[in-house]
Design a protein around this motif. Structure first.
Motif, mmCIF file in Angstrom:
data_model
loop_
_atom_site.group_PDB
_atom_site.id
_atom_site.type_symbol
_atom_site.label_atom_id
_atom_site.label_comp_id
_atom_site.label_asym_id
_atom_site.label_seq_id
_atom_site.Cartn_x
_atom_site.Cartn_y
_atom_site.Cartn_z
ATOM 1 N N SER A 18 -14.056 71.532 69.712
ATOM 2 C CA SER A 18 -14.953 72.043 68.689
ATOM 3 C C SER A 18 -14.429 73.290 67.982
ATOM 4 C CB SER A 18 -16.323 72.328 69.291
ATOM 5 O OG SER A 18 -16.227 73.365 70.248
ATOM 6 N N HIS A 143 -15.170 60.048 72.723
ATOM 7 C CA HIS A 143 -15.410 60.785 71.475
ATOM 8 C C HIS A 143 -14.778 60.049 70.294
ATOM 9 C CE1 HIS A 143 -16.260 64.286 68.983
ATOM 10 N NE2 HIS A 143 -15.031 64.178 68.525
ATOM 11 N N TYR A 145 -13.938 56.881 70.050
ATOM 12 C CA TYR A 145 -14.534 55.565 69.811
ATOM 13 C C TYR A 145 -15.886 55.680 69.121
ATOM 14 C CZ TYR A 145 -16.210 50.825 70.520
ATOM 15 O OH TYR A 145 -16.700 49.551 70.315
ATOM 16 N N PHE A 146 -16.775 56.514 69.658
ATOM 17 C CA PHE A 146 -18.129 56.567 69.117
ATOM 18 C C PHE A 146 -18.234 57.355 67.816
ATOM 19 C CE2 PHE A 146 -19.112 55.298 73.517
ATOM 20 C CZ PHE A 146 -19.766 54.123 73.207
ATOM 21 N N THR A 147 -17.182 58.051 67.417
ATOM 22 C CA THR A 147 -17.171 58.679 66.090
ATOM 23 C C THR A 147 -16.376 57.851 65.092
ATOM 24 O OG1 THR A 147 -15.297 60.091 66.707
ATOM 25 C CG2 THR A 147 -17.515 61.036 66.946
ATOM 26 N N SER A 148 -15.794 56.742 65.541
ATOM 27 C CA SER A 148 -15.091 55.849 64.614
ATOM 28 C C SER A 148 -16.112 54.945 63.919
ATOM 29 C CB SER A 148 -14.077 54.986 65.367
ATOM 30 O OG SER A 148 -14.736 54.007 66.146
ATOM 31 N N GLU A 149 -15.702 54.345 62.833
ATOM 32 C CA GLU A 149 -16.593 53.428 62.108
ATOM 33 C C GLU A 149 -16.982 52.241 63.000
ATOM 34 O OE1 GLU A 149 -16.772 50.702 58.060
ATOM 35 O OE2 GLU A 149 -15.083 52.059 58.374
ATOM 36 N N ALA A 152 -19.432 53.419 65.759
ATOM 37 C CA ALA A 152 -20.740 53.808 65.228
ATOM 38 C C ALA A 152 -21.523 52.629 64.674
ATOM 39 C CB ALA A 152 -20.567 54.867 64.141
ATOM 40 N N TYR A 158 -26.133 51.918 64.077
ATOM 41 C CA TYR A 158 -25.996 52.909 63.012
ATOM 42 C C TYR A 158 -27.127 52.771 62.005
ATOM 43 C CZ TYR A 158 -23.977 55.492 59.123
ATOM 44 O OH TYR A 158 -23.773 56.373 58.101
ATOM 45 N N THR A 179 -27.458 56.530 69.419
ATOM 46 C CA THR A 179 -26.385 57.523 69.397
ATOM 47 C C THR A 179 -25.590 57.380 70.676
ATOM 48 O OG1 THR A 179 -27.547 59.268 70.558
ATOM 49 C CG2 THR A 179 -27.901 59.144 68.191
#
Length: 182
Positions: A18, A143, A145-149, A152, A158, A179
């Protein structure tokens, strides 16, 4: 005492990712310079490891989502030089350990052998002063995987414009999480 150390390591990892989102955004915008310099053998190893952590099922897996590229870019753009060196050295050590334990490299192993080996990595004790390699790899994989298109939209439900709150929404075995926090 072990729980406290685990929490410290998790906070350190989360803080590392972060702290430099602008650096990661720049790296993701033009990944070619970093990815072109990365050894293909290590990228193949990383690809198979992330795909074993999140395999293709009814939704595409981590390999399809390009999580391995995300991890390379995140490590190179966001980790300190010492953390980068530790991560890549630990990846190489994991490959050597797999060759010792399984008699062949991770890429050559079948699915059952890969899962067994990753469980042994997860169960291996780590030095108190640094996070465990497999934990870092797993967190980066989740992180990425779940923030990729793909993650998500295919694995999660989504909703770009959330609607009204439905307090008694029926949930069954086919209901997707909204989420990655669930």
């Amino acid at each position: 005492m072990l729980r406290r150390n685990a929490l410290k390591k998790a906070i350190l990892l989360a803080g590392t990712i972060s702290i430099a989102p602008d650096l990661l955004a720049k790296a993701l915008a033009d990944p070619a310079p970093i990815l072109d310099q990365f050894p293909p053998i290590q990228l193949d190893l990383l690809t198979e490891m992330v795909d074993t952590i999140i395999p293709t099922t009814d939704s595409p897996g981590a390999k399809t989502a390009g999580v391995q590229d995300f991890i390379v870019l995140a490590v190179e753009a966001c980790f300190s030089a010492q953390q980068r060196n530790q991560f890549w050295a630990a990846l190489n050590e994991a490959e050597q350990a797999c060759q010792k334990q399984m008699g062949k490299g991770f890429v050559e192993c079948n699915d059952a052998q890969r899962i067994h080996f990753l469980h042994s990595l997860e169960d291996a004790p780590a030095p108190v002063s640094e996070p465990q390699f497999f934990q870092v790899l797993k967190e980066l994989t989740l992180h990425g995987y779940f923030t990729s298109e793909i993650g998500a939209t295919k694995a999660l439900n989504y909703d770009p414009i959330p609607g009204v709150w439905i307090p008694d929404l029926p949930i069954d075995g086919n209901t997707k999480a909204w989420t990655p926090m669930f």
